[in-house]
Design an enzyme around this catalytic site. Structure first.
Site, PDB file in Angstrom:
ATOM      1  N   ASP A  18       0.836  -1.203   0.000  1.00 12.16           N
ATOM      2  CA  ASP A  18       0.000   0.000   0.000  1.00 12.16           C
ATOM      3  C   ASP A  18       0.875   1.259   0.000  1.00 12.16           C
ATOM      4  O   ASP A  18       1.980   1.242  -0.556  1.00 12.16           O
ATOM      5  CB  ASP A  18      -0.927  -0.032   1.222  1.00 12.16           C
ATOM      6  CG  ASP A  18      -2.309   0.530   0.915  1.00 12.16           C
ATOM      7  OD1 ASP A  18      -2.398   1.754   0.711  1.00 12.16           O
ATOM      8  OD2 ASP A  18      -3.281  -0.247   0.886  1.00 12.16           O
ATOM      9  N   HIS A  50      -3.608   6.027   3.318  1.00 12.62           N
ATOM     10  CA  HIS A  50      -4.388   4.867   2.891  1.00 12.62           C
ATOM     11  C   HIS A  50      -3.868   3.571   3.510  1.00 12.62           C
ATOM     12  O   HIS A  50      -4.638   2.768   4.055  1.00 12.62           O
ATOM     13  CB  HIS A  50      -4.354   4.780   1.363  1.00 12.62           C
ATOM     14  CG  HIS A  50      -5.274   3.768   0.767  1.00 12.62           C
ATOM     15  ND1 HIS A  50      -4.929   2.438   0.621  1.00 12.62           N
ATOM     16  CD2 HIS A  50      -6.532   3.887   0.252  1.00 12.62           C
ATOM     17  CE1 HIS A  50      -5.923   1.783   0.052  1.00 12.62           C
ATOM     18  NE2 HIS A  50      -6.907   2.633  -0.181  1.00 12.62           N
ATOM     19  N   ASN A 151     -12.762   0.528  -7.299  1.00 15.47           N
ATOM     20  CA  ASN A 151     -13.845   1.508  -7.117  1.00 15.47           C
ATOM     21  C   ASN A 151     -14.312   2.125  -8.433  1.00 15.47           C
ATOM     22  O   ASN A 151     -14.664   3.301  -8.497  1.00 15.47           O
ATOM     23  CB  ASN A 151     -13.389   2.613  -6.166  1.00 15.47           C
ATOM     24  CG  ASN A 151     -12.980   2.078  -4.810  1.00 15.47           C
ATOM     25  OD1 ASN A 151     -13.540   1.103  -4.323  1.00 15.47           O
ATOM     26  ND2 ASN A 151     -12.006   2.722  -4.190  1.00 15.47           N
ATOM     27  N   SER A 224     -11.177  -0.789  -0.794  1.00 16.43           N
ATOM     28  CA  SER A 224      -9.919  -0.878  -0.051  1.00 16.43           C
ATOM     29  C   SER A 224     -10.157  -1.137   1.428  1.00 16.43           C
ATOM     30  O   SER A 224      -9.308  -1.727   2.115  1.00 16.43           O
ATOM     31  CB  SER A 224      -9.123   0.424  -0.194  1.00 16.43           C
ATOM     32  OG  SER A 224      -8.596   0.563  -1.483  1.00 16.43           O
TER      33      SER A 224
END
Length: 286
Positions: A18, A50, A151, A224
Site C-alpha cells: 500500500d 491509505h 472503485n 480498499s
C-alpha cells in the site's frame, strides 16, 4: 465485529502492499518489517494515509481509542511494503517486485496473508498480465492473497487488476453496490470470470491515520476498506487452524457468505459473514 473466540491473529503475519504505514500506537511493536519501493526509506511512514488505514482495519489494537476502533486481528504481525506515493500512484513493476519479495521472504517472516487494497486499470495487456501472473504465483506458493475489487463500478467489467485474477480472493463493498452511487467494481473479467468472490462493508470505516501524536483516526470508504476486513478474519482463522490452505480459506469465505439475492458478478457469493466464517474455521480443529 465481535470475536467470541478470543482470537487475535497472534503469530500470523499479514503483508500489506500500500502507501506505507505510520507508527501509530495501535500497532504496538508488531510492524516487523517495512520496505519502501518509492523513496527507499527504512523507517515506517505513510505520506498518504491509505496504507495506515488499511493496516489498522487488519491489525490495529485500538489502544488509542480504548478499544473502540480495534482492528479485526489486533495481535497479528504486519509486514508493510510501500508501493504507492503520497498521491496514491505507483508503478506496476514496484507492485510486482513487492509481490516477489513477499514470496521470497514469506517463511522468514511467517507471512500467510497478502492484502492488496490496490487496483490498476488495464491499459497495456502485457503489464496487466504480468501483475496477474505475479499474484497467482504468490497464491501457488500458498499465500492467501486478498485483493480489492476496485472503485470503478457499478458497471460490468470494472474489477481492477489484480482483483481480476481467477485464483485470488477478491472483495467488493456490500454497502457501495447500488446503481445510483455505487462504486464497487464488478465482473465479469476479460476472461469471463465471475468477480468479486464476496462483499464486505466498506462505507465510512474508521481506522488508524498518520499524525504527530500517532494516535489519530480517520474515516475512509471503498473496496480498499472491505478487503482488510476479510484479511483480518483470515488471520484469526489461521491462528486457530494454521494448517488451513489458501484454497480452503477461500472456500470457507464463499460457503459462509450470506446471499443478498444479487447477480454473482455484483455480490460474488454474498456478504461476508464474520461470525459464521469464524465458526466454520474454528470447527476445523474440533
Amino acid at each position: 465485529m465481535k470475536n467470541v473466540y478470543g482470537l487475535t491473529g497472534k503469530n500470523v503475519t499479514v503483508a500489506v502492499l500500500d502507501t506505507g504505514i505510520s507508527p501509530h500506537v495501535d500497532f504496538d511493536s508488531r510492524i516487523i518489517m517495512f520496505k519502501d519501493y518509492v523513496y527507499g526509506k527504512t523507517r515506517p511512514y505513510d505520506d498518504n494515509g491509505h496504507g495506515t488505514h488499511v493496516a489498522g482495519i487488519i491489525g490495529g489494537s485500538g489502544k488509542a481509542s480504548d478499544g473502540k476502533y480495534e482492528g479485526i486481528a489486533p495481535g497479528c504481525n504486519l509486514v508493510v511494503l510501500k508501493i504507492l506515493d503520497k498521491k496514491g500512484n505507483g508503478r506496476r513493476q514496484d507492485i510486482i517486485s513487492a509481490i516477489e519479495w513477499v514470496r521470497n521472504m514469506r517463511r522468514i517472516y511467517g507471512i500467510r496473508i497478502m492484502n492488496i487494497s490496490v487496483g490498476t486499470t488495464e491499459q497495456e495487456k502485457g503489464l496487466h498480465d504480468l501483475l496477474i501472473q505475479a499474484v497467482e504465483a504468490a497464491w501457488d506458493d500458498g499465500i492467501t492473497v486478498i485483493t480489492a475489487a476496485g472503485n470503478l463500478g457499478p458497471g460490468p467489467g470494472t474489477v481492477t487488476a489484480p482483483g481480476s485474477s481467477r485464483k485470488v480472493i477478491t472483495v467488493g463493498s456490500s454497502d457501495l453496490m447500488d446503481q445510483k452511487d455505487g462504486i464497487s467494481g464488478r465482473g465479469p473479467t476479460r476472461e469471463c470470470v465471475c468477480k468479486p468472490d464476496l462483499v464486505a462493508p466498506g462505507k465510512e470505516i474508521i481506522s488508524c491515520a498518520p499524525g504527530r501524536s500517532h494516535r489519530e483516526y480517520a474515516v475512509k470508504s471503498g473496496t480498499s476498506m472491505s478487503t482488510p476486513l476479510v484479511s483480518g478474519a483470515a488471520a484469526l482463522a489461521l491462528e486457530r487452524a494454521p494448517y488451513l490452505t489458501n484454497v480452503q480459506i477461500k472456500m470457507l469465505l464463499c460457503e459462509t457468505a450470506r446471499d443478498l439475492g444479487l447477480p454473482h458478478n455484483q455480490q460474488g457469493r454474498g456478504a461476508f459473514d464474520f461470525q459464521k466464517f469464524l465458526q466454520y474455521a474454528v470447527g476445523q480443529v474440533q
